[in-house]
Motif scaffolding. Structure first.
Motif, PDB file in Angstrom:
ATOM      1  N   ALA A  95       2.747 -11.950   9.871  1.00 46.76           N
ATOM      2  CA  ALA A  95       2.102 -12.521   8.692  1.00 46.76           C
ATOM      3  C   ALA A  95       1.859 -14.016   8.877  1.00 46.76           C
ATOM      4  O   ALA A  95       0.836 -14.567   8.454  1.00 46.76           O
ATOM      5  CB  ALA A  95       2.946 -12.265   7.450  1.00 46.76           C
ATOM      6  N   MET A 128       4.400  -5.787   6.819  1.00 45.39           N
ATOM      7  CA  MET A 128       4.071  -6.602   7.974  1.00 45.39           C
ATOM      8  C   MET A 128       5.227  -7.548   8.273  1.00 45.39           C
ATOM      9  O   MET A 128       5.730  -8.216   7.378  1.00 45.39           O
ATOM     10  CB  MET A 128       2.800  -7.416   7.728  1.00 45.39           C
ATOM     11  CG  MET A 128       2.373  -8.243   8.936  1.00 45.39           C
ATOM     12  SD  MET A 128       0.879  -9.223   8.637  1.00 45.39           S
ATOM     13  CE  MET A 128      -0.301  -8.337   9.614  1.00 45.39           C
ATOM     14  N   LEU A 131       1.895 -10.130   2.350  1.00 48.08           N
ATOM     15  CA  LEU A 131       1.765  -9.254   3.515  1.00 48.08           C
ATOM     16  C   LEU A 131       3.090  -8.582   3.847  1.00 48.08           C
ATOM     17  O   LEU A 131       3.129  -7.411   4.202  1.00 48.08           O
ATOM     18  CB  LEU A 131       1.266 -10.060   4.715  1.00 48.08           C
ATOM     19  CG  LEU A 131      -0.128 -10.673   4.596  1.00 48.08           C
ATOM     20  CD1 LEU A 131      -0.491 -11.426   5.871  1.00 48.08           C
ATOM     21  CD2 LEU A 131      -1.177  -9.617   4.292  1.00 48.08           C
ATOM     22  N   HIS A 139      -1.583   0.578   1.942  1.00 53.77           N
ATOM     23  CA  HIS A 139      -2.078  -0.613   2.613  1.00 53.77           C
ATOM     24  C   HIS A 139      -2.075  -0.450   4.130  1.00 53.77           C
ATOM     25  O   HIS A 139      -1.441   0.440   4.682  1.00 53.77           O
ATOM     26  CB  HIS A 139      -1.227  -1.829   2.224  1.00 53.77           C
ATOM     27  CG  HIS A 139      -1.866  -3.139   2.555  1.00 53.77           C
ATOM     28  ND1 HIS A 139      -1.697  -3.757   3.756  1.00 53.77           N
ATOM     29  CD2 HIS A 139      -2.686  -3.926   1.847  1.00 53.77           C
ATOM     30  CE1 HIS A 139      -2.377  -4.888   3.782  1.00 53.77           C
ATOM     31  NE2 HIS A 139      -2.991  -5.011   2.634  1.00 53.77           N
ATOM     32  N   TYR A 159       4.110  -5.335   2.141  1.00 54.45           N
ATOM     33  CA  TYR A 159       3.478  -4.112   2.626  1.00 54.45           C
ATOM     34  C   TYR A 159       4.001  -3.709   3.998  1.00 54.45           C
ATOM     35  O   TYR A 159       3.473  -2.795   4.621  1.00 54.45           O
ATOM     36  CB  TYR A 159       1.966  -4.297   2.692  1.00 54.45           C
ATOM     37  CG  TYR A 159       1.319  -4.432   1.333  1.00 54.45           C
ATOM     38  CD1 TYR A 159       1.359  -3.384   0.415  1.00 54.45           C
ATOM     39  CD2 TYR A 159       0.671  -5.603   0.968  1.00 54.45           C
ATOM     40  CE1 TYR A 159       0.773  -3.510  -0.823  1.00 54.45           C
ATOM     41  CE2 TYR A 159       0.077  -5.740  -0.272  1.00 54.45           C
ATOM     42  CZ  TYR A 159       0.134  -4.688  -1.162  1.00 54.45           C
ATOM     43  OH  TYR A 159      -0.450  -4.825  -2.393  1.00 54.45           O
TER      44      TYR A 159
END
Length: 315
Positions: A250, A245, A240, A310, A243
């Motif tokens: 996360a 986050m 995560l 994403h 991308y």
């Protein structure tokens, strides 16, 4: 249905428009053409390509500019509120302030299956619920489990490597619902707000499932072995984070799986089935219906899929 609102807005903070908001707009377009439908999301024109075949107003707004959000909501009667995982309370509060300015009359807000103190995300959901109560706007905070569509992030792995992964043991049961069934529930609330109550019960399929069962169902529809392997916690958080986050957000997602693994998921109920007036979609039936999502041609599959970019923007 005579009291249906005129303008229904799906509001989100990310470009990850392929799950409940997508299905809700499509259902409303088919079942209630008298409504004006709107998608208010950053980069709305990009996300709007997914619903270019139906009549939906696109309203862009800038996350750093609350005024732009209030403008995007102008005229909205009912808002489907999809709070982000990252900064849920801060951004959710901004949603509500904008909704107050815009005169929104009803909110359907997505929640999770756990109660405060059961996991960190549940604490944030509870804080947001308190803000909803203070807003003066009628709302339903809908308790929702895992969406089956979450596996669509792993189409490439299933198609090419024959495997998928989540941070949970293969035989640990979890509750779930399909996005289409969730959208059906939301539409019923939107069209008949006084006769449908989506608060107070988990809206799930009536039975739980395991990843081992999902691997078996995938193997059957794919005609080849599909295996499941537990994902390590660190790999899950890193996947995560890569991308964009933030790590603490996360970790909240991981916390959901940790709660399921340690204490069990919230028990499945028949509340959704009773409100729908029909059986909800089970994991095996959903997997059969989405068989095209898990083969080599998944990129041209007609089902909604995660965008190439994403869901999480830059930190």
């Amino acid at each position: 249905m005579t009291d249906s609102p005129q303008v229904v807005t799906v509001l989100g903070a990310t470009r990850n428009f392929f799950k409940v908001g997508h299905y809700t707009l499509r259902r409303l377009a088919a079942d209630a053409p008298q409504l004006t439908l709107r998608l208010a999301i950053p980069e709305a024109r990009i996300a709007g390509r997914a619903v270019s075949d139906i009549d939906v107003q696109l309203r862009n707004w800038e996350p750093a500019d609350p005024v732009s959000l209030a403008e995007a909501l102008t005229g909205t009667d009912t808002m489907l509120m999809v709070p982000p995982i990252d900064r849920r309370v801060d951004i959710g509060g901004m949603y509500l302030r904008a909704a107050q300015k815009a005169g929104v009359q009803q909110i359907v807000c997505l929640g999770i299956q756990f109660a405060p103190e059961q996991c960190a995300m549940a604490d944030e959901v509870a804080t947001l619920e308190a803000l909803l109560e203070k807003s003066g706007i009628a709302f339903d905070l809908v308790q929702l489990p895992m969406f089956l569509e979450n596996i669509l992030y792993q189409c490439k792995s299933i198609a090419e490597a024959g495997s998928f992964t989540f941070p949970v043991d293969a035989d640990r049961p979890f509750s779930y619902l399909s996005c289409d069934d969730a959208a059906d529930l939301f539409c019923r609330k939107i069209l008949s707000p006084d006769s449908v109550d989506l608060s107070g019960n988990l809206m799930s399929h009536h039975a739980q499932a395991t990843c081992a069962q999902w691997a078996s169902a995938l193997s059957q529809v794919c005609g080849r072995p599909i295996t499941f392997a537990r994902q390590t916690d660190e790999h899950f958080v890193a996947s995560l984070a890569k991308y964009g986050m933030r790590r603490d957000a996360a970790a909240q997602v991981l916390g959901l799986w940790e709660r399921i693994g340690a204490e069990g998921d919230a028990p499945a109920t028949r509340a959704a089935e009773l409100l729908l007036g029909r059986p909800s979609t089970g994991l095996e039936a959903w997997t059969r219906a989405h068989a095209c999502c898990f083969g080599t041609e998944f990129t041209s599959c007609p089902h909604p899929h995660p965008p190439t970019q994403h869901m999480f923007g830059p930190a």
